[in-house]
Design an enzyme around this catalytic site. Structure first.
Site, mmCIF file in Angstrom:
data_model
loop_
_atom_site.group_PDB
_atom_site.id
_atom_site.type_symbol
_atom_site.label_atom_id
_atom_site.label_comp_id
_atom_site.label_asym_id
_atom_site.label_seq_id
_atom_site.Cartn_x
_atom_site.Cartn_y
_atom_site.Cartn_z
ATOM 1 N N TRP A 171 0.826 -1.212 0.000
ATOM 2 C CA TRP A 171 0.000 0.000 0.000
ATOM 3 C C TRP A 171 0.845 1.241 0.000
ATOM 4 O O TRP A 171 0.549 2.199 -0.733
ATOM 5 C CB TRP A 171 -0.997 -0.048 1.158
ATOM 6 C CG TRP A 171 -1.921 -1.215 0.991
ATOM 7 C CD1 TRP A 171 -1.982 -2.344 1.735
ATOM 8 C CD2 TRP A 171 -2.877 -1.403 -0.080
ATOM 9 N NE1 TRP A 171 -2.916 -3.209 1.214
ATOM 10 C CE2 TRP A 171 -3.481 -2.655 0.105
ATOM 11 C CE3 TRP A 171 -3.276 -0.627 -1.176
ATOM 12 C CZ2 TRP A 171 -4.462 -3.157 -0.763
ATOM 13 C CZ3 TRP A 171 -4.252 -1.115 -2.035
ATOM 14 C CH2 TRP A 171 -4.832 -2.359 -1.829
ATOM 15 N N ASP B 189 -2.084 6.881 5.951
ATOM 16 C CA ASP B 189 -3.094 5.955 5.433
ATOM 17 C C ASP B 189 -3.434 5.019 6.596
ATOM 18 O O ASP B 189 -2.610 4.202 7.010
ATOM 19 C CB ASP B 189 -2.504 5.168 4.250
ATOM 20 C CG ASP B 189 -3.470 4.101 3.726
ATOM 21 O OD1 ASP B 189 -4.567 3.930 4.294
ATOM 22 O OD2 ASP B 189 -3.101 3.435 2.725
ATOM 23 N N LYS C 57 -13.127 -1.636 6.395
ATOM 24 C CA LYS C 57 -12.564 -2.577 7.377
ATOM 25 C C LYS C 57 -13.116 -2.257 8.769
ATOM 26 O O LYS C 57 -13.962 -2.978 9.273
ATOM 27 C CB LYS C 57 -11.044 -2.531 7.333
ATOM 28 C CG LYS C 57 -10.518 -2.900 5.928
ATOM 29 C CD LYS C 57 -9.056 -2.685 5.792
ATOM 30 C CE LYS C 57 -8.607 -2.463 4.372
ATOM 31 N NZ LYS C 57 -8.838 -3.593 3.478
HETATM 32 C C1 LIG Z 1 -3.663 0.088 3.913
HETATM 33 C C2 LIG Z 1 -4.519 0.199 2.699
HETATM 34 N N1 LIG Z 1 -4.445 1.305 1.933
HETATM 35 C C3 LIG Z 1 -5.203 1.449 0.838
HETATM 36 C C4 LIG Z 1 -6.072 0.480 0.429
HETATM 37 C C5 LIG Z 1 -6.892 0.676 -0.816
HETATM 38 O O1 LIG Z 1 -8.197 0.950 -0.450
HETATM 39 P P1 LIG Z 1 -9.373 1.092 -1.516
HETATM 40 O O2 LIG Z 1 -9.602 -0.261 -2.079
HETATM 41 O O3 LIG Z 1 -10.496 1.623 -0.690
HETATM 42 O O4 LIG Z 1 -8.930 2.057 -2.549
HETATM 43 C C6 LIG Z 1 -6.191 -0.695 1.179
HETATM 44 C C7 LIG Z 1 -7.116 -1.770 0.774
HETATM 45 O O5 LIG Z 1 -7.180 -2.828 1.311
HETATM 46 C C8 LIG Z 1 -5.391 -0.834 2.335
HETATM 47 O O6 LIG Z 1 -5.461 -1.955 3.093
#
Ligand SMILES: Cc1ncc(COP(=O)(O)O)c(C=O)c1O
Length: 372
Positions: free
Chosen positions: A116, A184, A208
């Site tokens: 991520w 994030d 989540k």
């Molecule tokens: C830590 C983290 N950041 C970003 C995301 C991406 O999120 P989204 O699918 O809502 O764009 C996720 C998705 O699991 C994540 O776990």
């Protein structure tokens, strides 16, 4: 028959108790499922479904106002921080943040801790210069950097507080990094106490710990805005969203409603500090069991283990398949590790009852005994 919520009762009566360890979208409180289902049929005794009312009606305005106020309350935020519910998931934030904050000739610092964080870095490079302030790439992201090097001229430092795939979590938040701090928090939002006021921007996909997929929480210190020279399209400009009270266009009404219900539930449970205690008890049970059974092997440095996503493998791949099958048979959903890591991932978000962790750890012990 005791499924974890009544919706699953209807679709899956054959399997007995169901434990939901999905990494996201993931388990939500039963009370939230019940209230959300009811609102689809009759929202607040209006005779209308939440899905068929205008977003600018007082009925929905109250939902948006309560959701924003609950975030402020649960995070103990002050006047400087604005709360937005936006479209596009956390992935949109990977680009929206640098678009709003980083000029082309300026520098932003990022920590490189997994899938991520790496995605966030890739997008930031489209807008300005990026320095890696700390990385654990060399060790396959199995730990969190212990030392950071943040340039004092950097526009901000970005961290990913919980790496959902790698199973790592920042325990020492670098509040004193000397530049605005951005995080994030998609996979550990509101799961543990932090000094939320010290962050200049926090973002998280809701699916989540906070609700249903389709909405993204953004908490932003408004003082950091208005400093870039590029033109920003209105829909991507945080300032227009703040001005319009997070209703620039039609918000994802149902997802905002589910987030509001989840925030209400969290408050009723005693807030972030209370849920943190429960989360700690769950993760301690899981990791203590893991460490006591040589057949399983944790892949993350102990001090950096995530309380939300426990990642582990087995030496013997054939046994992994067998354990997967046993989990399936016992109604344990979502235990398979991410395809990039393999093995297993047990996600223990706020709404997961400790009984589910007890059940999987009992299963792990039984399995180890049979194969030890
Ligand atoms: C830590 C983290 N950041 C970003 C995301 C991406 O999120 P989204 O699918 O809502 O764009 C996720 C998705 O699991 C994540 O776990």
């Amino acid at each position: 028959m005791q499924p974890h919520n009544y919706i699953l009762t209807m679709i899956d009566t054959a399997k007995g108790i169901i434990h939901n360890f999905n990494a996201g979208p993931s388990i939500l409180p039963k009370e939230v499922f019940e209230a959300a289902s009811h609102a689809v049929l009759d929202f607040n005794n209006s005779g209308l479904s939440i899905l068929e009312i205008g977003h600018r009606t007082p009925l929905f305005q109250d939902v948006m106002d309560e959701a924003r106020a609950l975030v402020k309350e649960l995070m103990s935020l002050g006047e400087d921080h604005e709360v937005l519910f936006l479209h596009g998931g956390a992935t949109t934030q990977f680009m929206q943040i640098p678009m709003n904050l980083l000029n082309e000739n300026e520098l932003a610092s990022y920590t490189e801790t997994g899938t991520w964080a790496s995605k966030a870095i890739k997008e930031a490079k489209l807008f300005g210069r990026v320095e890696i302030a700390g990385s654990t790439k060399d060790t396959n992201y199995t730990s969190i950097p212990k030392r950071l090097s943040v340039s004092p001229v950097s526009t901000y430092l970005h961290i990913t507080t919980n790496e959902t795939i790698a199973g790592t979590q920042w325990k020492d938040i670098p509040y004193d990094c000397g530049v605005p701090l951005i995080a994030d928090m998609s996979s550990d939002i509101l799961s543990r106490t932090m000094d939320f006021k010290k962050f200049d921007l926090i973002y998280a996909g809701a699916q989540k710990n906070m609700g249903a997929a389709g909405v993204n929480l953004v908490v932003i210190n408004k003082n950091i805005l208005g400093k870039v020279t590029r033109a920003i399209p209105s829909i991507l400009d945080y300032r227009t969203h703040i001005k319009e009270g997070s209703m620039l266009n039609t918000p994802p009404v149902f997802a905002v409603y589910v987030a509001m219900l989840t925030l209400r539930w969290l408050k009723s449970k005693g807030g972030v500090a209370a849920i943190e205690q429960l989360n700690n008890a769950k993760s301690e049970l899981l990791y203590t069991t893991l460490d006591s059974l040589p057949i399983f092997k944790g892949v993350v440095a102990k001090e950096d283990r995530s309380a939300m996503n426990a990642v582990f493998v087995m030496e013997d791949e054939a046994l992994e398949k067998e354990f997967q099958a046993v989990c399936k048979q016992e109604g344990m959903y979502g235990v398979k590790g991410h395809r990039s890591v393999g093995g297993f991932r047990i996600s223990m978000y706020n709404a997961l009852p400790i009984e589910s962790v007890q059940a999987i750890t009992d299963l792990m012990k039984d399995f180890a005994q049979k194969h030890g």
